[in-house]
Design a protein around this motif. Structure first.
Motif, PDB file in Angstrom:
ATOM      1  N   LEU A  98       6.594   6.715   2.720  1.00  0.00           N
ATOM      2  CA  LEU A  98       7.085   5.978   1.575  1.00  0.00           C
ATOM      3  C   LEU A  98       5.937   5.250   0.869  1.00  0.00           C
ATOM      4  N   LEU A  99       5.112   4.645   1.728  1.00  0.00           N
ATOM      5  CA  LEU A  99       3.970   3.900   1.207  1.00  0.00           C
ATOM      6  C   LEU A  99       3.048   4.827   0.415  1.00  0.00           C
TER       7      LEU A  99
ATOM      8  N   ALA B 180       3.952   7.643  -0.978  1.00  0.00           N
ATOM      9  CA  ALA B 180       4.624   8.070  -2.202  1.00  0.00           C
ATOM     10  C   ALA B 180       4.534   6.991  -3.271  1.00  0.00           C
ATOM     11  N   LEU B 181       4.595   5.726  -2.814  1.00  0.00           N
ATOM     12  CA  LEU B 181       4.596   4.622  -3.769  1.00  0.00           C
ATOM     13  C   LEU B 181       3.182   4.213  -4.215  1.00  0.00           C
ATOM     14  N   ASN B 182       2.174   4.714  -3.586  1.00  0.00           N
ATOM     15  CA  ASN B 182       0.794   4.360  -3.913  1.00  0.00           C
ATOM     16  C   ASN B 182       0.446   4.888  -5.320  1.00  0.00           C
TER      17      ASN B 182
END
Lengths: 61, 371
Positions: free
Chosen positions: B317-318, B320-322
């Motif tokens: 998730l991290l 993907a959100l970066n």
């Protein structure tokens, strides 16, 4: 010094210990304690059989 | 010489004195006839042979049991001339003699006592096994006594024997045995079992054990009784009245106490099985601990896996959100060149405004030409 127990009393105590031992399946501390007691009673019973003498008293009417 | 003249009473007295001096007690054997019992207490009969007959008188209490005409008996009695009823033998004891009479007397007594229920199996009490105190009635000089003590010493230990010496045959036997049974029953600390025993012998020798007095004394004993008469074929009535019978004195000991060698062996077995039992319990506990350890391990593994999976999801998730990830895909971040604030809308742009572009591998400046 405690009074010497009779053979019958010792035997009855041993029977109790054996019955209890058969019913303490989960308590190993108790089982080991009963085992020690049983060993001691058997030793005393054997000693009685090996050393006790029959005695005769003669009665008169 | 002056003739001696007695009054009748004097003559009876002098004759009785003479008899007392010369024959205080006589023993006579003969056939019993004209037996009669008066008021349930007084006994009259004649004792006779081919040539003679003499009257006898006594009480029922001295009889060995029911008797009948035609039996051969041996009596002990005091000869007496009664002032009114002539000469008679005052009985002290009556014993049937000879196989036939003894058997007949025993049969009569058996019928009488059976009818009274004296031999009923319901009356029998159990004997204590391995008693600590035993009463013993037998002759001290007999082989029965020696056998009993010898076998007891061989088989068991720590038993107190209260022995009462008695004659087991002959005239005093019955009274001796009855008195001994009563004495032992009256002890302040009575034994747990009473053994009455003797070795084998002829029917005459064993007669005391078929007498009503001895049988009733055995049946009345408050202490459970074990009667052992050393003969195998016939059973004496005393044995039938006892709580238990044994065939010999040695057999009596065998019924009373276990064999100590066997007992020692059994104790060893008990010791072994006790050790096995505890060892089994120890092994079961060990196994249970092992299983608990495995379960714990499994639970820890499971918790670790759950945590690891969660971490992976968060990492993804991290990632993907970066914003860098978007830059790598060709997107750019636009900032105002002056204050470096994000430009999120065209409404914030003006023609000629210098903007800063942030790409995946560096920055560039550009001028807005058209909005």
């Amino acid at each position: 010094m405690p009074k010497k127990q009779s053979y019958r009393a010792l035997q009855s105590e041993l029977d109790k210990v054996l019955t209890e031992l058969q019913s303490t399946e989960s308590d190993i501390d108790k089982a080991l304690d009963l085992y020690k007691q049983g060993q001691e009673l058997i030793k005393q019973l054997e000693e009685h059989l090996l050393t006790a003498k029959n005695t005769v008293e003669h009665l008169k009417t | 010489m002056q003739e001696l003249v007695f009054s009748v009473t004097d003559f009876v007295a002098v004759l009785n004195q003479t008899l007392d001096y010369a024959y205080p007690i006589v023993t006579i054997e003969g056939e019993l006839t004209n037996l009669r019992v008066s008021r349930g207490k007084w006994v009259y009969f004649d004792i006779k042979d081919d040539m003679s007959s003499v009257k006898c008188f006594g009480t029922v209490y001295m009889l060995p049991g029911p008797l009948e005409d035609g039996m051969m008996v041996r009596i002990t009695a005091s000869p007496r001339l009664h002032p009114l009823y002539n000469f008679s033998l005052n009985l002290q004891s009556v014993t049937p003699t000879g196989e036939g009479s003894l058997k007949r007397a025993a049969d009569l007594l058996t019928d009488k006592l059976t009818a009274e229920g004296l031999f009923d199996s319901l009356r029998k009490r159990p004997l204590p096994y391995a008693p600590e105190h035993v009463g013993l009635i037998t002759s001290k000089e007999s082989a029965a006594y020696a056998d009993f003590i010898k076998i007891l010493d061989e088989r068991w230990a720590g038993v107190k024997v209260s022995h009462h010496d008695v004659q087991v045959q002959g005239a005093p036997a019955v009274a001796n045995i009855v008195a001994a049974i009563e004495t032992i029953n009256q002890l302040a600390r009575p034994p747990e079992v009473l053994v009455i025993t003797r070795g084998g012998g002829s029917a005459d020798d064993l007669a005391a054990f078929n007498t009503e007095q001895v049988i009733r004394a055995i049946a009345a004993s408050r202490i459970p009784t074990l009667v052992a008469i050393g003969h195998e074929i016939d059973t004496s009535l005393a044995e039938l009245a006892a709580d238990q019978r044994a065939s010999t004195p040695s057999n009596a000991v065998q019924l009373l106490v276990p064999d100590k060698l066997q007992t020692m062996k059994a104790l060893k077995e008990q010791q072994k099985s006790m050790a096995e039992l505890v060892l089994g319990q120890l092994q079961a506990t060990k196994q249970s601990l092992k299983e608990t350890s495995l379960t714990m391990r499994h639970l820890i593994d499971q918790a670790y896996n759950v945590a690891a999976q969660g971490l992976q999801r968060q990492t993804d998730l991290l990632y993907a959100l970066n914003p860098q990830t978007a830059l790598r895909r060709g997107y750019a971040i636009i900032r105002d060149n002056n204050n470096l604030e994000f430009v999120k809308s065209v409404r914030n742009l003006k023609i000629g405004q210098i903007i800063k572009l942030e790409l995946q591998d560096g920055t560039a400046e550009a001028t807005v030409n058209k909005v």
